[in-house]
Structures are given as C-alpha cells and as structure tokens.
Design a protein around this motif. Structure first.
Motif, PDB file in Angstrom:
ATOM      1  N   VAL A 165       1.263  -1.750   0.176  1.00  0.00           N
ATOM      2  CA  VAL A 165       0.059   0.086  -0.068  1.00  0.00           C
ATOM      3  C   VAL A 165       0.740   1.042  -0.018  1.00  0.00           C
ATOM      4  O   VAL A 165       2.443   1.050   0.656  1.00  0.00           O
ATOM      5  CB  VAL A 165      -0.983   0.625   1.340  1.00  0.00           C
ATOM      6  N   ASP A 166      -0.013   2.206  -0.769  1.00  0.00           N
ATOM      7  CA  ASP A 166       1.102   3.556  -0.690  1.00  0.00           C
ATOM      8  C   ASP A 166       0.000   4.254  -0.034  1.00  0.00           C
ATOM      9  O   ASP A 166      -1.040   4.677  -1.416  1.00  0.00           O
ATOM     10  CB  ASP A 166       1.247   3.417  -1.884  1.00  0.00           C
ATOM     11  N   LEU A 167       0.489   5.373   0.643  1.00  0.00           N
ATOM     12  CA  LEU A 167      -1.093   5.125   0.840  1.00  0.00           C
ATOM     13  C   LEU A 167      -0.571   6.919   1.200  1.00  0.00           C
ATOM     14  O   LEU A 167       0.450   7.645   2.441  1.00  0.00           O
ATOM     15  CB  LEU A 167      -1.578   5.558   2.649  1.00  0.00           C
ATOM     16  N   ASP A 168      -1.897   8.283   1.009  1.00  0.00           N
ATOM     17  CA  ASP A 168      -1.135   9.617   1.012  1.00  0.00           C
ATOM     18  C   ASP A 168      -1.821  10.000   2.584  1.00  0.00           C
ATOM     19  O   ASP A 168      -3.497  10.137   2.183  1.00  0.00           O
ATOM     20  CB  ASP A 168      -1.639  10.538  -0.090  1.00  0.00           C
ATOM     21  N   LEU A 169      -1.665   9.987   3.610  1.00  0.00           N
ATOM     22  CA  LEU A 169      -1.904  10.083   4.701  1.00  0.00           C
ATOM     23  C   LEU A 169      -2.486  11.678   5.176  1.00  0.00           C
ATOM     24  O   LEU A 169      -3.493  11.902   5.514  1.00  0.00           O
ATOM     25  CB  LEU A 169      -0.770  10.211   6.108  1.00  0.00           C
ATOM     26  N   THR A 170      -1.787  13.027   3.863  1.00  0.00           N
ATOM     27  CA  THR A 170      -2.173  13.970   4.075  1.00  0.00           C
ATOM     28  C   THR A 170      -3.645  14.563   3.740  1.00  0.00           C
ATOM     29  O   THR A 170      -4.942  15.488   3.613  1.00  0.00           O
ATOM     30  CB  THR A 170      -1.420  15.241   3.070  1.00  0.00           C
ATOM     31  N   GLN A 171      -4.465  12.747   2.977  1.00  0.00           N
ATOM     32  CA  GLN A 171      -5.528  13.063   2.353  1.00  0.00           C
ATOM     33  C   GLN A 171      -6.842  13.013   3.794  1.00  0.00           C
ATOM     34  O   GLN A 171      -7.662  13.445   3.599  1.00  0.00           O
ATOM     35  CB  GLN A 171      -6.131  11.950   1.514  1.00  0.00           C
ATOM     36  N   ILE A 172      -6.613  12.675   4.840  1.00  0.00           N
ATOM     37  CA  ILE A 172      -7.057  12.467   5.851  1.00  0.00           C
ATOM     38  C   ILE A 172      -8.032  13.945   6.550  1.00  0.00           C
ATOM     39  O   ILE A 172      -6.535  14.429   7.297  1.00  0.00           O
ATOM     40  CB  ILE A 172      -6.473  12.016   7.305  1.00  0.00           C
ATOM     41  N   LYS A 173      -8.442  14.519   5.980  1.00  0.00           N
ATOM     42  CA  LYS A 173      -8.811  16.097   6.676  1.00  0.00           C
ATOM     43  C   LYS A 173     -10.417  16.536   6.376  1.00  0.00           C
ATOM     44  O   LYS A 173     -11.028  15.710   6.521  1.00  0.00           O
ATOM     45  CB  LYS A 173      -8.062  16.873   5.511  1.00  0.00           C
ATOM     46  N   THR A 174     -10.688  17.599   7.133  1.00  0.00           N
ATOM     47  CA  THR A 174     -12.059  18.220   7.036  1.00  0.00           C
ATOM     48  C   THR A 174     -12.499  18.311   5.798  1.00  0.00           C
ATOM     49  O   THR A 174     -11.753  18.761   5.239  1.00  0.00           O
ATOM     50  CB  THR A 174     -12.120  18.709   8.173  1.00  0.00           C
ATOM     51  N   ARG A 175     -13.325  18.598   5.346  1.00  0.00           N
ATOM     52  CA  ARG A 175     -14.216  19.386   4.576  1.00  0.00           C
ATOM     53  C   ARG A 175     -13.471  20.656   4.044  1.00  0.00           C
ATOM     54  O   ARG A 175     -13.371  21.318   3.118  1.00  0.00           O
ATOM     55  CB  ARG A 175     -15.895  19.581   4.385  1.00  0.00           C
ATOM     56  N   ARG A 176     -13.324  21.529   5.302  1.00  0.00           N
ATOM     57  CA  ARG A 176     -13.106  23.383   5.188  1.00  0.00           C
ATOM     58  C   ARG A 176     -11.274  22.773   5.194  1.00  0.00           C
ATOM     59  O   ARG A 176     -11.207  23.693   4.112  1.00  0.00           O
ATOM     60  CB  ARG A 176     -13.368  23.818   6.938  1.00  0.00           C
ATOM     61  N   ASP A 177     -10.619  22.162   5.440  1.00  0.00           N
ATOM     62  CA  ASP A 177      -9.425  22.028   5.001  1.00  0.00           C
ATOM     63  C   ASP A 177      -8.886  21.629   3.685  1.00  0.00           C
ATOM     64  O   ASP A 177      -8.642  21.732   3.275  1.00  0.00           O
ATOM     65  CB  ASP A 177      -8.449  21.042   5.921  1.00  0.00           C
ATOM     66  N   LYS A 178     -10.190  20.796   2.803  1.00  0.00           N
ATOM     67  CA  LYS A 178     -10.047  20.596   1.664  1.00  0.00           C
ATOM     68  C   LYS A 178     -10.638  21.661   0.894  1.00  0.00           C
ATOM     69  O   LYS A 178      -9.758  21.739   0.221  1.00  0.00           O
ATOM     70  CB  LYS A 178     -11.460  19.273   1.404  1.00  0.00           C
TER      71      LYS A 178
END
Length: 180
Positions: A165-178
């Motif tokens: 697996v190769d995971l971009d952990l920065t994708q775990i965020k709130t909608r506002r952060d997105k």
C-alpha cells in the motif's frame, strides 16, 4: 462469555468485551471517523483477491475478549454469511485502531497485547497529531510473540505487508481543510 455478547438485550451497537468486561462505544471525533473511513477505503481498494476489509467488526480472541478494531483485514474464507457478526482472530491479518482520548490506553496498551497473543501479524495505531495522522505500524515478532515497530508514518505510508500500500496520509482532513 464472548458467545453471550450477541444475546445480551439492549446493548449499544459496537459494545466490546475486553477482559470479560463490557466496553461501551465512546463518542467519535471527526478525525476518528475520517481516519477510519480513509483506511477502510484505501485498504479495501488495495487488498488483493482473497482478503476482506471490514470497519468496526468484532473478532473473537477468546471467551473473555471480543474487541472491535476500527478496521480489520481478514482472510476472505472467514466470511461465511452476510448474517455473520464476528470473525475468529486467527483469520485477521491486520488490526487498525484510531486512538481517541477515551480509548487511548486500550488502543496503546491493552489491545496490542491481546492482538499479539492472538497472533495477528500486523497492528497499526493511528494517532491524531494536531489534526494530522501519524501511523504507528507494528509487526508480530515470531520469536517473542510481541509486536515490534516497523515505522511511524506521517505524510506518506508505503509498506509491503500485509500487502503493498502507498497511502497519502495528508488526505485525512475535514471538508474545510479540503477547500483551503
């Protein structure tokens, strides 16, 4: 005792049995929900044929312990029915726990010991570090029967086991952060 858990009336969903004691679910934070969903989706899309990824699903360790990890990866043949409510720990390859303040000691101390004794090969603990995910990855050391750290991952997690697996952990965020 573990067999009785399904028959106790009026238990809240996701009640666990740890050391013969009922552990009721704690409140979920946005981080917990997002991290659990992220790992469930990412592992499911990366898992090879023959493996199943389940979120918040109970596993039998012994008569006194039926924990419910946030995410598990298990052998597919362990799923025998859509009515099934638990899996034997012997069929679990990876247990993932997202740490919450109310569950911190269980997720950092109690559960890893039980998972190691049940011979679950991999354990990942997800910590919230100021709104960012930190994944503490462990592998069962066969000689000692305990977990050994294989790394702490903060922005990217690239591992080969239990499968690549190769995971971009920065994708775990709130909608506002997105949106920013």
């Amino acid at each position: 005792m573990a067999d009785d858990l399904d028959r106790i009336p009026n238990l809240p969903p996701h009640t666990q049995l740890i050391d013969a004691s009922l552990v009721f679910p704690c409140r979920q934070s946005v981080f917990h929900v997002r991290a659990m969903g992220f790992f469930g989706r990412q592992l499911d899309s990366s898992a090879p044929s023959g493996l199943e990824v389940l979120c918040r699903f109970t596993m039998d360790i012994d008569q006194h312990n039926r924990p419910e990890p946030d995410v598990i990866v298990a052998r597919g043949e362990a799923l025998v029915s859509l009515d099934q409510t638990r899996l034997p720990a012997a069929d679990v390859l990876l247990a993932v726990e997202v740490v919450m303040p109310d569950s911190a000691s269980r997720d950092r101390e109690t559960k890893p010991l039980k998972y190691a004794r049940a011979k679950i090969p991999h354990y990942w603990r997800i910590e919230n570090e100021k709104g960012r995910a930190a994944v503490h990855a462990f592998e069962l050391e066969p000689t000692t029967g305990t977990y050994t750290s294989v790394g702490i991952f903060r922005e990217r997690m690239k591992v080969d086991v239990p499968f690549p697996v190769d995971l971009d952990l920065t994708q775990i965020k709130t909608r506002r952060d997105k949106e920013q």
